[in-house]
Design an enzyme around this catalytic site. Structure first.
Site: not given
Length: 766
Positions: A66, A181, A218, A220, A311, A351
Site C-alpha cells: 500500500d 487523526h 505534526d 498534518h 514530519d 517518516y
C-alpha cells in the site's frame, strides 16, 4: 526505574557510528565547593523526566502493499529509541512502563461501535484485515494493531499520571499507532485511537483539570482532535499544518485559520495553515512568538499535551519542510514554561527515520534540562508564514484579551495563490522511479543531518549554574560556588577600559566575584569523548573539533571507538550580586574575550552605557522612562514599561518584542542585569530569564544589584532548572502599552525580522 545519570559521566562508544558530543568528562574545579543540596553536577529537572517505550508497539505493521501506508513502519519507534541510547539519554530518564488502556478509558473519546470493530480484527486473516482497513482513509490493520493501540493509549495515560502525581516533572511517550487523526467513530490517517485526546479527557476526569493545552506540531492537521474538542472551552487546541489552500491531506475547509471552534468552544481551536512547503526554523518560532505563546499564557493551562509529529521536520516525505531538529528543542523549552512545567509529549508522525530520531533526541534532551543548541538558518519568517500568522491573529481577536488592542486585519489575496503551490520536480513516470528518487533524497538528507548535528551539538558543561560566596548565596541552593578573582588581577583586567571603577576596594571585590563567574561561562577546557570517523580519514585536521572536511568524507564504513577531544565551557550559566557598573565591565570583558554578539537586557537605571555601534553588543533597556541623551538605534533599544500592580502584564512585551529581537540577533552570550529603580517585579524578571534560555546555547549571566532574596532565589532556580517558574497572575496589557510595542515593532522590524507578524513593506524572507 533508572536514576538520572550525571551529565559529567564518561561516554560509552556509540554503536551507531557517530560521535555523541553531548557526553563529556568534567568535575569540580579546585577551590570550588557545592552549596547545600546542590544539583549543579547534573542537568535533569528536580523531579526527573519520564520516558515510555514498549517494543511490543513495533509489532503493528503493514502486511500488504500500500503506497499510502508503507511509510508508517515499526522502525519509527525502534530507531528513535536507539538514537536516544546513542546519546545516553535513556539512562538519564525515569523509566515508566507502558500499560494497556482500558476499554472504559478508550470510551472516554470513542464510540463503542468503533471499539468493537478494532477488537474484532485480532483474529482476522490478511484478506479480512485488508477489507476492514479499506473502510477507512489511510489506515491498515494487523492482528496486533488493537493490542498496540491500547498500549499507545495506556502509555499516554501513564505519562499523565507520572506528571500529575509529581513522580516526574515532564516526559515523552514513544508510541504507535499515532492518534491525532482518529475520530470518535473512525480510524484515519494511520491512527486508531486518539491517544492525546483520551489523555486530555482522562486528566480532566481523574485530576479535575479545567484547562488543558494541546499543541499539535505534526505537519498534518489533527482533525480528529479538533472534532473532539471544538465545543469544549476547557481544552485549547493549537495546530500548525501543511494546508496549501486545502490541497494537502486531509484537505478540509475546517483546517483553515477561520475554524475557531463552535459554541462555547469558540476561540479555543487555533489552526495555523502553512500554504507552501519549505517552512524553516524561523517560521515555526514566529508562530510561537506571535500566536501560540501569547494565547497559552493568557489561557494559563494546568497541563500541556503535545501531539509530537516530526514530519514537520527536514527531509520528511510527507511534510517537505526544512526545519532542522534543534528547533524542537527550542519549542519544547518554551512549552516547559507553562503549567508549572507539567508537560507530556506523545509521538505522532515522522517518516524520515534520521530526521525523526534526531528530533526526538533534541526534545528529550530539553525535557532533561540540557542547554539548548543554537538555532540555525536565517532568522526571518517567509511571507507566506507571516500572512498565515496575520490571519490567525485576526480570526481570534474577538476571543483573546492580548489581541484586544492589536491592529489586525484579514488578508484575502495571499501570495501563494498567485503561482503554482508546489515547487517540487514533476512526479516520476513509474512507481519504481519514484522509489529510487525518494531513496536518493533520503540518503542526501541523512548525510546532511550527520554533518548538521555534529555542528550544532556540543559537550554539556559539567556545572549548570555558578555563583560566588556572597552574603546572598546561602539562599541559592541549586548553584555551584566559585572562587573570586584576586583584586590585583581584577585591576589589570578592568583598568584597560574602565579605570575609574578600580579605585575602591569594595568595587574591586564585587568585580572580582562577577568576573570569576563570567570567566567560568566564557572559558573552555579540553574534554574527551567518543567519536567515529570515516575509514581513511585519520588525520589531525579531521580530529579538530570533531568536524569532517567535506561531504565526501561521510562514512559508508565507520571506524569505531576513536577517542577525540573538544573544548567545552566549564559552566552553563551564572548569577552574581553586583553593582550596576559591573554590567559594562562584563560586556566589555566578553567582547575582549572574542565573542561577536552579546545581548544585554537591562532592567532599571543604567549608570554606564557601553558603545554599541559595532553591533557586538545589543542592549534592550527596560525602564519606566527613557534615559536622557540616549536615542533608540539598532543596537540600543529603550522599552519604557512599568509592570502592572494587579499582576504580570509583561508577557506581551517579552513575546511581542524582546524574544523576536533576541532571536533575530542570535547572541553568543545573554546578560540579564537588574539595577536600581527597576520597573519590573520578580514575576516579570523571572519571565525574562525563563524565555531567553534558548539563546546562546543557554549561556546566561545574571547580574543583580539588589540582594532581594526572593528575586535571587527565583532567578537561581530558573537558571539551574531546579523548579518550575511562577510568573504571577496574567494581566492583559493596556492600549498604551500595546501601542508602545507597536511603535517599536514598526521601527525595528526591518532590522530584526522576527518581529514581523503582519504583512508590511515586503520585508519577509521570500
Amino acid at each position: 526505574m533508572q536514576a538520572a545519570a550525571r551529565s559529567g559521566a564518561s561516554a560509552a562508544p556509540c554503536e551507531h557510528g557517530r560521535g555523541c558530543p553531548t557526553s563529556s568528562a568534567g568535575g569540580r574545579q579546585e577551590g570550588e565547593r557545592a552549596s547545600g543540596n546542590a544539583i549543579c553536577g547534573g542537568f535533569a529537572m528536580a523531579s526527573g523526566t519520564a520516558l515510555i517505550y514498549d517494543e511490543k508497539m513495533t509489532t503493528h505493521k503493514l502486511l500488504w502493499s500500500d503506497p499510502v501506508c508503507d511509510i508508517e513502519v515499526p522502525e519509527r519507534l525502534s530507531s528513535s529509541y536507539e538514537q536516544l541510547k546513542c546519546y545516553h539519554l535513556v539512562e538519564r530518564c525515569v523509566h515508566v512502563p507502558a500499560r494497556e488502556g482500558s476499554e472504559e478509558e478508550i470510551l472516554l473519546v470513542h464510540s463503542s461501535e468503533h471499539l468493537e470493530v478494532a477488537k474484532s480484527t485480532q483474529t482476522m486473516n490478511e484478506e479480512e484485515l485488508k477489507r476492514v482497513s479499506g473502510n477507512y482513509d489511510a489506515f491498515f490493520f494487523h492482528p496486533n494493531t488493537y493490542h498496540c493501540a491500547r498500549l499507545a493509549v495506556g502509555a499516554a495515560l501513564q505519562l499523565v499520571d507520572a506528571v500529575m502525581s509529581g513522580k516526574v516533572c515532564n516526559g515523552m511517550a514513544l508510541v504507535r499507532p499515532p492518534g491525532h487523526h482518529s475520530q470518535r467513530n473512525a480510524a484515519n490517517g494511520f491512527c486508531l485511537f486518539n491517544n492525546v485526546a483520551i489523555a486530555a479527557e482522562y486528566a480532566k476526569l481523574k485530576y479535575g483539570l479545567q484547562r488543558i493545552l494541546i499543541v499539535d506540531w505534526d505537519v498534518h492537521h489533527g482533525q480528529g482532535t479538533q472534532y473532539i474538542f471544538e465545543e469544549d472551552p476547557s481544552v485549547l487546541y493549537f495546530s500548525w499544518h501543511r494546508y496549501e489552500h486545502q490541497e494537502f491531506w486531509p484537505s478540509l475547509k475546517e483546517s483553515d485559520y477561520d475554524a475557531v471552534g463552535l459554541g462555547k468552544g469558540k476561540g479555543f481551536n487555533i489552526n495555523l495553515p502553512w500554504n507552501k512547503i519549505g517552512m524553516e526554523n524561523s517560521d515555526y518560532l514566529a508562530a510561537f512568538f506571535h500566536v501560540l505563546l501569547p494565547v497559552a499564557f493568557e489561557f494559563d493551562p494546568q497541563l500541556v499535551l503535545v501531539s509530537s509529529g516530526y514530519d514537520s521536520g527536514i527531509g520528511d516525505p510527507e511534510g517537505q519542510m526544512n526545519a532542522t531538529p534543534e528547533v524542537f528543542a527550542h519549542l519544547t523549552q518554551f512549552l516547559k514554561q507553562l503549567a508549572n512545567g507539567k508537560l507530556c509529549i506523545i509521538l505522532e508522525g515522522g517518516y524520515h527515520l534520521k530526521s525523526l530520531s534526531e528530533s526526538v533526541c533534541m526534545t528529550v534532551k530539553t525535557l532533561l534540562g540540557d542547554p539548548i543548541p543554537q538555532i540555525t538558518g536565517e532568522m526571518a519568517p517567509c511571507l507566506s508564514a507571516v500572512e498565515s500568522i496575520q490571519n490567525v491573529r485576526a480570526a481570534h481577536k474577538p476571543y483573546w484579551k492580548w489581541l484586544m488592542y492589536e491592529d489586525t486585519s484579514f488578508l484575502q489575496n495571499l501570495s501563494t495563490k498567485s503561482h503554482s503551490l508546489k515547487t517540487a520536480s514533476p512526479r516520476p513516470s513509474t512507481e519504481h522511479d519514484s522509489k529510487i528518487t525518494n531513496i536518493n533524497e533520503t540518503d542526501e538528507i541523512e548525510k546532511f543531518l550527520e554533518m548538521h548535528m555534529t555542528n550544532v551539538l556540543f559537550p554539556v558543561p559539567p556545572i549548570k549554574t555558578a555563583t560566588t560566596d556572597s552574603k546572598g548565596s546561602a539562599y541559592l541552593l541549586p548553584v555551584h560556588l566559585v572562587k573570586e578573582i584576586d583584586k590585583t588581577e581584577v585591576k589589570v583586567l578592568v583598568s584597560a577600559f574602565y579605570a575609574d571603577l578600580v579605585k575602591e576596594d569594595e568595587t574591586l571585590l564585587s568585580l572580582g566575584s562577577m568576573l570569576a563567574v563570567l570567566d567560568k561561562i566564557l572559558k573552555k577546557e579540553h574534554a574527551f569523548f567518543w567519536c567515529s570517523l570515516p575509514t581513511g580519514t585519520l588525520n589531525v585536521s579531521n580530529l579538530q573539533m570533531n568536524k569532517r572536511t567535506s561531504e565526501d568524507d561521510l562514512p559508508l564504513q565507520k571506524l569505531f571507538l576513536q577517542l577525540s577531544y573538544s573544548t567545552q565551557p566549564q559552566v552553563c550559566n551564572g548569577i552574581t550580586e553586583s553593582p550596576t557598573a559591573a554590567v559594562a565591565v562584563a560586556l566589555r570583558h566578553s567582547i575582549n574575550f572574542g565573542l561577536q554578539r552579546v545581548l544585554c537586557v537591562f532592567v532599571g537605571d543604567m549608570q554606564i552605557v557601553p558603545n554599541t555601534e559595532d553591533g557586538k553588543i545589543l542592549i534592550i533597556h527596560i525602564c519606566e522612562k527613557k534615559q536622557d541623551g540616549k536615542n533608540n538605534s539598532k543596537y540600543y533599544i529603550s522599552l519604557n514599561w512599568k509592570e502592572d500592580a494587579e499582576g504580570n502584564d509583561f508577557f506581551s512585551a517579552v513575546l511581542g518584542f524582546i524574544l523576536p529581537v533576541a532571536y533575530s540577533y542570535q547572541p553568543n552570550l545573554t546578560v540579564i542585569a537588574v539595577g536600581p529603580k527597576r520597573s519590573l517585579g520578580v514575576h516579570g524578571i523571572s519571565l525574562l530569564f525563563a524565555l531567553l534560555q534558548g539563546l546562546a546555547e543557554s549561556r546566561i549571566f545574571a547580574l543583580i544589584e539588589d540582594s532581594e532574596i526572593n528575586l535571587m532565589q527565583s532567578v537561581a532556580k530558573i537558571l539551574a532548572g531546579a523548579s518550575s517558574p511562577h510568573f504571577g497572575v496574567y494581566v492583559p496589557p493596556t492600549q498604551e502599552k500595546v501601542n508602545e510595542i507597536k511603535i517599536l515593532r514598526d521601527q525595528f522590524q526591518k532590522e530584526w525580522k522576527m518581529l514581523q507578524c503582519s504583512v508590511k513593506d515586503g520585508i519577509s524572507r521570500h
